[in-house]
Design a protein around this motif. Structure first.
Motif, PDB file in Angstrom:
ATOM      1  N   ALA A 113       2.986   2.230   2.772  1.00 40.30           N
ATOM      2  CA  ALA A 113       4.318   2.654   3.184  1.00 40.30           C
ATOM      3  C   ALA A 113       5.118   1.430   3.609  1.00 40.30           C
ATOM      4  N   THR A 114       6.401   1.442   3.280  1.00 45.29           N
ATOM      5  CA  THR A 114       7.312   0.364   3.674  1.00 45.29           C
ATOM      6  C   THR A 114       8.587   0.982   4.232  1.00 45.29           C
ATOM      7  N   VAL A 115       9.003   0.522   5.381  1.00 46.96           N
ATOM      8  CA  VAL A 115      10.262   0.955   5.985  1.00 46.96           C
ATOM      9  C   VAL A 115      11.137  -0.287   6.158  1.00 46.96           C
ATOM     10  N   LYS A 151       2.060  -5.175   8.806  1.00 51.29           N
ATOM     11  CA  LYS A 151       2.946  -6.347   8.860  1.00 51.29           C
ATOM     12  C   LYS A 151       4.300  -5.920   9.418  1.00 51.29           C
ATOM     13  N   ALA A 152       4.844  -6.719  10.314  1.00 50.38           N
ATOM     14  CA  ALA A 152       6.166  -6.475  10.880  1.00 50.38           C
ATOM     15  C   ALA A 152       7.025  -7.718  10.645  1.00 50.38           C
ATOM     16  N   VAL A 182      12.917   3.939   2.789  1.00 49.15           N
ATOM     17  CA  VAL A 182      11.495   4.203   2.978  1.00 49.15           C
ATOM     18  C   VAL A 182      10.838   4.330   1.611  1.00 49.15           C
ATOM     19  N   ARG A 183       9.680   3.712   1.466  1.00 52.69           N
ATOM     20  CA  ARG A 183       8.906   3.832   0.232  1.00 52.69           C
ATOM     21  C   ARG A 183       7.459   4.147   0.594  1.00 52.69           C
ATOM     22  N   VAL A 184       6.909   5.143  -0.068  1.00 57.45           N
ATOM     23  CA  VAL A 184       5.523   5.555   0.161  1.00 57.45           C
ATOM     24  C   VAL A 184       4.784   5.555  -1.173  1.00 57.45           C
ATOM     25  N   ASP A 185       3.588   4.964  -1.203  1.00 57.90           N
ATOM     26  CA  ASP A 185       2.761   4.912  -2.410  1.00 57.90           C
ATOM     27  C   ASP A 185       1.367   5.417  -2.076  1.00 57.90           C
ATOM     28  N   ASP A 197      11.553  -5.071   8.710  1.00 58.91           N
ATOM     29  CA  ASP A 197      10.670  -4.426   7.732  1.00 58.91           C
ATOM     30  C   ASP A 197       9.334  -4.117   8.400  1.00 58.91           C
ATOM     31  N   LEU A 198       8.811  -2.941   8.131  1.00 60.96           N
ATOM     32  CA  LEU A 198       7.478  -2.560   8.592  1.00 60.96           C
ATOM     33  C   LEU A 198       6.650  -2.185   7.375  1.00 60.96           C
ATOM     34  N   ASN A 199       5.467  -2.791   7.238  1.00 61.78           N
ATOM     35  CA  ASN A 199       4.617  -2.560   6.074  1.00 61.78           C
ATOM     36  C   ASN A 199       3.225  -2.128   6.512  1.00 61.78           C
TER      37      ASN A 199
END
Length: 331
Positions: A241-243, A279-280, A187-190, A260-262
């Motif tokens: 956020a990106t998972v 985006k999925a 997981v990335r969160v900006d 990936d979920l964006n």
């Protein structure tokens, strides 16, 4: 006479520069170790003396150059050394140092199967040989057999090796553990601030040139830009956020599902310029020791203000290949 002089020189040099647990041997002006010189000259007696009376086998990397050389020996010299060492093997098959150096040379010749066999023989001749155990574990890992690599690493670790070696072993065990997991998620969160002097991507000029356009008797060659279409200054904040999720349904690192979920959204002081993206991505991946393939299907929607702006669907194929496999020694 030449052979006896060569043997004497190499043996004396080896005892001076190669001691158990000591520093790597000194190299000559061409960057060769004593063992490399003996192998290149075909001095069987000198090679055997270096392997039995010194620690030359455990310092040899079959590279040439000063300091910590990384230039591999030419293939012809590797093949010549291989034939000489195999000849010695037939005379002394249970010599641990000989088996060890054959294992090192086999890996340099890209022959992992023979390298594994040689390190196994070195361990059979000397069960407490940490170096042989570590190299055997590393070869198993390079061959993709993580369970066997783990077993060899843990065996060496149980023998209370030096602290630096134990730390490296634990790092490799952690890496193997991560590779063996079937389900991976990241997981990335900006978040941040935005200052944009052209949020609407408007033209800077008051007029724009157009191809001659005739309306009745009037010909237009330029058009005026409406004030609301010119660049708009805006500021605000954004969040993203990106998972990423991966599930290996076969061997770890082989075939698997990737998802990936964006998400991205900004909030500006000019609300009609706010934007949002969702985006999925869903697809399959295939990983080998030398390459990675991913074939993804994706769906994406972008909003401008509160209204949908564009929907997109597509395919994203990706293929990566590594031409020089990595790896490093633990000692």
């Amino acid at each position: 006479m030449r052979r006896s002089v060569m043997l004497a020189v190499l043996t004396v040099l080896a005892f001076v520069t190669i001691t158990p647990g000591g520093e790597p041997p000194q190299r000559n002006a061409e960057g060769e170790t004593p063992l490399q010189v003996a192998l290149r000259q075909g001095e069987r007696t000198a090679v055997l003396a270096l392997l039995t009376d010194t620690q030359a086998a455990y310092h040899e990397t079959f590279t040439r150059g000063p300091g910590q050389p990384t230039t591999p020996l030419p293939r012809q010299e590797l093949d010549q050394a291989w034939q000489l060492l195999l000849g010695l093997m037939r005379e002394g098959p249970r010599l641990a140092s000989l088996n060890f150096v054959i294992g090192v040379l086999a890996e340099k010749r890209k022959d992992l199967a023979r390298a594994e066999l040689a390190f196994e023989r070195a361990l059979q001749a000397s069960p407490g040989n940490h170096r042989a155990g570590l190299e055997l574990a590393r070869i198993c890992a390079l061959s993709g057999r993580n369970d066997e690599a783990r077993r060899h690493y843990e065996h060496v670790l149980a023998q209370d090796p030096p602290s630096a070696v134990a730390e490296n072993i634990r790092a490799h065990l952690d890496q193997i553990g991560r590779m063996d997991k079937r389900f991976h998620i990241s997981v990335r969160v900006d978040a941040g601030a935005i200052s944009d002097d052209n949020a609407n991507v408007g033209p800077q000029d008051d007029t724009i040139a157009v191809a001659p356009l005739t309306v009745g008797s009037t010909i237009f060659t330029e058009l005026a830009v409406a004030p609301e279409s010119q660049p708009i200054d805006a500021s605000g904040a954004y969040a993203a956020a990106t998972v990423e999720m991966l599930y290996d349904f076969g061997r770890a690192g082989g075939w698997g599902w990737a998802t990936d979920l964006n998400y991205y959204e900004n909030w500006l002081d000019v609300e009609e310029e706010d934007s949002r993206l969702v985006k999925a991505v869903f697809g399959a991946k295939r990983a080998t020791k030398q390459s990675l393939f991913r074939g993804n299907l994706y769906a994406r929607r972008i909003w401008l203000g509160s209204d949908p702006l564009v929907d997109a669907f597509g395919v994203q194929p990706v293929y990566l290949r590594r031409f020089k496999p990595g790896g490093h020694a633990l000692y």
